[in-house]
Design an enzyme around this catalytic site. Structure first.
Site, PDB file in Angstrom:
ATOM      1  N   ASP A 154      -0.255   3.405  -3.787  1.00 42.45           N
ATOM      2  CA  ASP A 154      -0.815   3.297  -5.136  1.00 42.45           C
ATOM      3  C   ASP A 154      -2.291   3.686  -5.119  1.00 42.45           C
ATOM      4  O   ASP A 154      -3.091   3.090  -4.402  1.00 42.45           O
ATOM      5  CB  ASP A 154      -0.669   1.860  -5.641  1.00 42.45           C
ATOM      6  N   GLY A 179      15.948   5.741 -14.272  1.00 44.35           N
ATOM      7  CA  GLY A 179      17.002   5.917 -13.278  1.00 44.35           C
ATOM      8  C   GLY A 179      16.473   6.158 -11.882  1.00 44.35           C
ATOM      9  O   GLY A 179      17.236   6.100 -10.908  1.00 44.35           O
ATOM     10  N   TYR A 194     -10.520   5.145  -8.169  1.00 42.44           N
ATOM     11  CA  TYR A 194     -10.711   4.677  -6.793  1.00 42.44           C
ATOM     12  C   TYR A 194     -11.457   5.713  -5.958  1.00 42.44           C
ATOM     13  O   TYR A 194     -11.946   5.406  -4.875  1.00 42.44           O
ATOM     14  CB  TYR A 194      -9.365   4.401  -6.112  1.00 42.44           C
ATOM     15  N   LYS A 244      -3.427   7.056 -11.384  1.00 45.68           N
ATOM     16  CA  LYS A 244      -3.687   6.560 -12.739  1.00 45.68           C
ATOM     17  C   LYS A 244      -4.757   7.390 -13.454  1.00 45.68           C
ATOM     18  O   LYS A 244      -5.694   7.902 -12.826  1.00 45.68           O
ATOM     19  CB  LYS A 244      -4.139   5.091 -12.682  1.00 45.68           C
ATOM     20  N   GLY A 256       4.578  -2.020  -2.097  1.00 41.55           N
ATOM     21  CA  GLY A 256       3.796  -0.835  -1.779  1.00 41.55           C
ATOM     22  C   GLY A 256       2.411  -1.201  -1.284  1.00 41.55           C
ATOM     23  O   GLY A 256       2.063  -2.384  -1.168  1.00 41.55           O
ATOM     24  N   PRO A 312      10.171   1.648  -4.534  1.00 39.98           N
ATOM     25  CA  PRO A 312      10.042   0.504  -3.627  1.00 39.98           C
ATOM     26  C   PRO A 312       9.411  -0.689  -4.341  1.00 39.98           C
ATOM     27  O   PRO A 312       8.458  -0.537  -5.108  1.00 39.98           O
ATOM     28  CB  PRO A 312       9.136   1.036  -2.511  1.00 39.98           C
ATOM     29  N   HIS A 337      -4.536   3.826 -16.877  1.00 38.87           N
ATOM     30  CA  HIS A 337      -5.124   2.741 -16.100  1.00 38.87           C
ATOM     31  C   HIS A 337      -5.547   1.554 -16.959  1.00 38.87           C
ATOM     32  O   HIS A 337      -5.528   0.407 -16.504  1.00 38.87           O
ATOM     33  CB  HIS A 337      -6.334   3.260 -15.314  1.00 38.87           C
ATOM     34  N   GLY A 394      -1.579  -1.040  -1.945  1.00 38.56           N
ATOM     35  CA  GLY A 394      -2.686  -0.798  -2.843  1.00 38.56           C
ATOM     36  C   GLY A 394      -3.859  -0.200  -2.084  1.00 38.56           C
ATOM     37  O   GLY A 394      -4.096  -0.552  -0.927  1.00 38.56           O
TER      38      GLY A 394
END
Length: 309
Positions: free
Chosen positions: A74, A39, A79, A108, A46, A43, A140, A48
């Site tokens: 994200d 619910g 990363y 992630k 986005g 967006p 991930h 990255g």
């Protein structure tokens, strides 16, 4: 020029997902949101942040992105930029009169944290991001890294991870949970024992050269949103941007090949998180206020390089 004039909560695109607009006004593509199976609204476009791992680079990219209208960021533990993003948002949100609830943050679970440690891994990410919660937390990869396990043990680790994500959602550490790089086999395994929470999102590689249509149909059937990474081909891969068919369509529409690639996914109700560093590319990637004609959509759908089964 593509614009939309619809009333509140009108379904913008025909799919399993309600793509909503607010008020009776012209709505730009960058403001379109998709309703997840929880619910919550997310967006459709986005930013990255893979390979953005220097403070000044992260800060400038987020500055340009927020100014251009991006409201989804994200990230991922692997990363190694969560802390940099957290610092940048602390500075930049007030600059644009935004608060935490105005941005949708995804991160992630690293493959080396699969299993019982998944909950603690999310707590660590929250601390790095300087936030009490994320809007979406993804596993991930279906893989487990760093240990030598049998297939059944890896499957058990995935289940343990999902149980911890369900617990984290229940405790308010994340609003939504999902997966990344899951194929139909992995999703089927998860859905057989999802601990009462279906994944909201499956983030996978997806572009005109690489798209698994059976996976898309499966996700749509199960109410799971497909979110694309490598929409432009991926780091160092220029094949897509130099594809002659894509360049022809871009030239005809007066757009860049990157815009055509992102709009193609957008028209298929697939969320996108393109990476960019420059202000010009960030602005271009979110300026998707045009329509690709059906004939050109068919061409783009036909240049898939994944062999048919």
């Amino acid at each position: 020029m593509f614009s939309l004039n619809f009333s509140l909560n009108f379904v913008l695109m025909s799919s399993l997902f309600l793509i909503k607009v607010s008020h009776q006004e012209t709505v730009l593509a960058k403001y379109v949101k998709v309703e997840l199976n929880s619910g919550d609204l997310m967006p459709l476009i986005g930013l990255g942040t893979s390979r953005l791992n220097e403070q000044e680079l992260v800060r400038n990219s987020l500055d340009f992105a927020l100014a251009s209208g991006y409201r989804l960021i994200d990230s991922a533990a692997v990363y190694r930029n969560e802390e940099l993003i957290g610092k940048a948002l602390k500075e930049l949100l007030p600059k644009y009169n935004l608060t935490r609830k105005d941005v949708f943050i995804t991160t992630k679970l690293a493959p080396y944290d699969q299993g019982e440690t998944a909950y603690m891994a999310l707590e660590r990410s929250l601390k790095n991001l300087n936030t009490d919660y994320v809007d979406l937390y993804l596993i991930h990869s279906p893989r487990v890294v760093g240990v030598n396990l049998s297939d059944s043990q890896i499957s058990q680790r995935r289940d343990q991870s999902w149980q911890q994500l369900v617990r984290a959602k229940k405790n308010g550490l994340t609003k939504n949970i999902g997966v990344s790089n899951y194929d139909i086999e992995h999703l089927s395994e998860l859905l057989k024992n999802d601990h009462a929470v279906k994944p909201a999102v499956n983030q996978v590689k997806w572009n005109p050269h690489y798209h698994q249509d059976d996976l898309l149909r499966f996700c749509q059937k199960e109410g799971i949103l497909l979110q694309a990474y490598s929409s432009l081909g991926g780091t160092g891969d220029k094949d897509l941007l130099n594809d002659e068919e894509i360049k022809k369509i871009a030239s005809k529409l007066g757009k860049s090949p990157a815009q055509v690639l992102l709009r193609w996914a957008f028209q298929e109700n697939i969320a996108v998180i393109p990476k960019a560093r420059s202000k010009e590319h960030l602005e271009q990637n979110i300026d998707l206020n045009f329509i690709i004609p059906e004939a050109d959509m068919k061409i783009l759908n036909s240049i898939n390089r994944i062999p048919l089964p």
